[in-house]
Design an enzyme around this catalytic site. Structure first.
Site, PDB file in Angstrom:
ATOM      1  N   MET A  90     -19.849   4.104   3.344  1.00 48.55           N
ATOM      2  CA  MET A  90     -20.563   3.901   4.598  1.00 48.55           C
ATOM      3  C   MET A  90     -21.552   5.004   4.801  1.00 48.55           C
ATOM      4  O   MET A  90     -21.423   6.082   4.252  1.00 48.55           O
ATOM      5  CB  MET A  90     -19.582   3.940   5.752  1.00 48.55           C
ATOM      6  CG  MET A  90     -19.209   2.572   6.240  1.00 48.55           C
ATOM      7  SD  MET A  90     -18.372   2.747   7.786  1.00 48.55           S
ATOM      8  CE  MET A  90     -16.856   1.953   7.393  1.00 48.55           C
TER       9      MET A  90
ATOM     10  N   ASP B  80     -31.004  -3.653  -8.477  1.00 46.74           N
ATOM     11  CA  ASP B  80     -30.913  -2.966  -7.193  1.00 46.74           C
ATOM     12  C   ASP B  80     -31.585  -1.606  -7.261  1.00 46.74           C
ATOM     13  O   ASP B  80     -31.871  -1.104  -8.346  1.00 46.74           O
ATOM     14  CB  ASP B  80     -29.449  -2.749  -6.812  1.00 46.74           C
ATOM     15  CG  ASP B  80     -28.833  -4.009  -6.244  1.00 46.74           C
ATOM     16  OD1 ASP B  80     -29.580  -4.965  -5.956  1.00 46.74           O
ATOM     17  OD2 ASP B  80     -27.602  -4.039  -6.098  1.00 46.74           O
TER      18      ASP B  80
ATOM     19  N   LYS C 198     -32.336  -3.003  -2.129  1.00 43.21           N
ATOM     20  CA  LYS C 198     -32.056  -3.262  -0.713  1.00 43.21           C
ATOM     21  C   LYS C 198     -32.093  -1.999   0.114  1.00 43.21           C
ATOM     22  O   LYS C 198     -31.754  -2.005   1.273  1.00 43.21           O
ATOM     23  CB  LYS C 198     -30.683  -3.909  -0.574  1.00 43.21           C
ATOM     24  CG  LYS C 198     -30.672  -5.306  -1.104  1.00 43.21           C
ATOM     25  CD  LYS C 198     -29.430  -6.026  -0.660  1.00 43.21           C
ATOM     26  CE  LYS C 198     -29.362  -7.386  -1.310  1.00 43.21           C
ATOM     27  NZ  LYS C 198     -29.459  -7.267  -2.765  1.00 43.21           N
TER      28      LYS C 198
END
Ligand code: SAH
Length: 492
Positions: free
Chosen positions: A176, A39, A61
């Site tokens: 988040m 990642d 990503k």
């Protein structure tokens, strides 16, 4: 036709960003893997231990447009494993905490691929801890919830039961985007949390450039906007967040936070220096300008010698490539130029008899003053200063110099060169690294120049550059200490 036995898929957590928080198991599996699918959010240098022939695939990503869809990543994992490869699927933090590791494990199970899961230190816990926030605290928070949702505000939020979260009796940790902060705060207050509830936001937690802010549910959206907090960030909500003010420890532990340092040492030796710099918060640019090339050599019978003097760890390691029995050094006085060389000897079961107080030839000559020497062997680099052999010969000893390796220039690519010259400091641990770096980079202008000791400083001066910093103790640790002192001086 025979069926290929599938390889093993390892779903591995790389931790939150600080390389030191990678697990021993993760490093071991990376070192063995045939293929690593990694990642974006993994520690700098996480893959430096991978096999040179391993296939390293970026399935990151993050970053506009360059998203590899999850299905493609899962398909790659399955495909490589079915082809018999051992695959490490390396993910930020923990693979099973908002990492879609569960889905990848299911895909492996469905294809009969053996898989293992290696947990990692998750960002919610680690970034909080690095900001001085314990996610639980006796008498303050007896429960903690990890929460995520869609990063994309355009997508309808279906996963989060806001009233239930507002009522949750404990710490809330949100994985988040910062864009969601206004809504998070709003929803929690609407659900009954006090607007005064403490909140901490931690950006790039545990990385060298970690930042954190503290506010309340009423203020945090504005605070984050003012501070221009960016992803990746976590938000910790609850009374424990107030402990940030009291328990913030990172700044004291990281005197080099925000400082970039170029390391020009040979790749094989750079990692320890790079690691100590990183541990102090520095951003490290690896720009190896030198490589160690072993020479073919024949070590003579050692019996006739009464002194064997090692002047570098490289000499020790090459010596023991050629000499396989430590007892060959049983009868001689063994000298090491400094603690690094002494440590290398100890790794081969030899405790040096003489280690001078300063790691330079002149100091070794002094330390050997009282020692009776008639015949000395000096295993060392092909090109080296002649201070030690000359001094011993001056005392009537016969000296045999045994060249065991040479240092050769390592080509520097454009990116490494520019990064090194753009760094705040460039470190040099030998005269040859100065010369080779200068030859490869074409200049020494830009960074403050840090020298490990007098011989290295002399090489800088020959090129017209006064070292900005010279280590008082001529070891990599001494160099780091001098650099820290220089940064502190500049900040004072
Ligand atoms: N599996 C990961 C989480 C992946 S979800 C883990 O266990 O940590 C990605 C989110 O994690 C980011 O949007 C951010 O909210 C959080 N995150 C990951 N690394 C972070 C870091 N170093 N500092 C702060 N937040 C981080």
């Amino acid at each position: 036709m025979t069926e290929t036995t599938p390889g093993t898929a390892y779903l591995v957590g790389a931790g939150p960003g600080d390389r030191g928080l990678m697990t021993a198991r993760a490093l071991e599996l990376i070192a063995r893997a045939d293929v690593v699918l990694y990642d974006k959010l993994i520690p700098e240098d996480a893959l430096s231990g991978a096999r040179p022939d391993a296939e390293l695939v970026d399935v990151g990503k993050i970053g506009g447009g360059r998203q590899v869809p999850q299905e493609t990543t899962t398909a790659l994992l399955v495909e490589h494993a079915l082809a018999g490869k051992d695959v490490v699927r390396l993910k930020g933090g923990d693979p099973f905490v908002f990492g879609r590791g569960g889905e990848e494990a299911q895909a492996c199970a469905a294809h009969g691929i053996p898989f293992q899961v290696v947990p990692g230190v998750t960002a919610g816990i680690a970034a909080s801890a690095y900001a001085g926030v314990p996610v639980t605290q006796r008498g303050v928070a007896a429960a903690v919830a990890f929460v995520t949702g869609h990063e994309d505000p355009a997508k309808p939020e279906t996963q989060i039961d806001w009233p239930a979260l507002a009522a949750f009796p404990g710490t809330l940790v949100f994985y988040m985007g910062v864009r969601q902060l206004p809504r998070i705060a709003e929803q929690l207050v609407a659900g009954g949390r006090s607007p005064e509830e403490p909140v901490a936001v931690v950006e790039r937690g545990t990385y060298g450039d970690q930042r954190s802010i503290r506010g309340t549910l009423a203020t945090i959206a504005e605070d984050a906007a003012v501070a221009e907090i960016k992803p990746p960030s976590i938000t910790v909500i609850g009374p424990v967040a107030a402990l940030h003010d009291e328990l913030q420890w990172l700044d004291a532990a990281r005197p080099l936070a925000g400082v970039t340092v170029a390391v020009t040492r040979a790749r094989a030796q750079a990692s320890a220096l790079a690691a100590s710099l990183r541990a102090l918060g520095a951003g490290v640019v690896e720009a190896p300008s030198i490589r160690i090339e072993p020479l073919e050599a024949l070590v003579p019978p050692l019996d006739p010698y009464d002194l064997v003097a090692f002047t570098s760890p490289n000499a020790v390691s090459r010596f023991f490539d050629l000499v396989h029995d430590a007892r060959d050094l049983a009868g001689q006085t063994v000298a090491a130029i400094g603690p690094g060389t002494a440590r290398a000897l100890r790794a081969h079961g030899i405790v040096a008899d003489v280690v001078p107080p300063r790691s330079i030839a002149e100091s070794l000559v002094e330390a050997l003053e009282g020692v009776a020497i008639t015949k000395a062997l000096i295993p060392r680099a092909e090109e080296a200063r002649d201070i030690l052999p000359a001094a011993l010969e001056g005392r009537g000893a016969t000296v045999d110099v045994l060249p065991l390796y040479r240092t050769v220039p390592e080509p520097l690519d454009r990116a490494a060169r520019d990064a090194a010259l753009g760094a705040r400091y460039a470190t040099f641990t030998s005269a040859s690294s100065v010369r080779f770096f200068h030859a490869a980079a074409g200049t020494l202008d830009g960074p403050r120049l840090v020298s490990i000791g007098p011989a290295t400083s002399a090489a800088l001066r020959e090129l017209g550059h006064e070292p900005d910093v010279e280590a008082e103790v001529h070891t990599p640790d001494g160099l780091v200490a001098a650099l820290v002192a220089d940064v502190a001086g500049a900040r004072a």
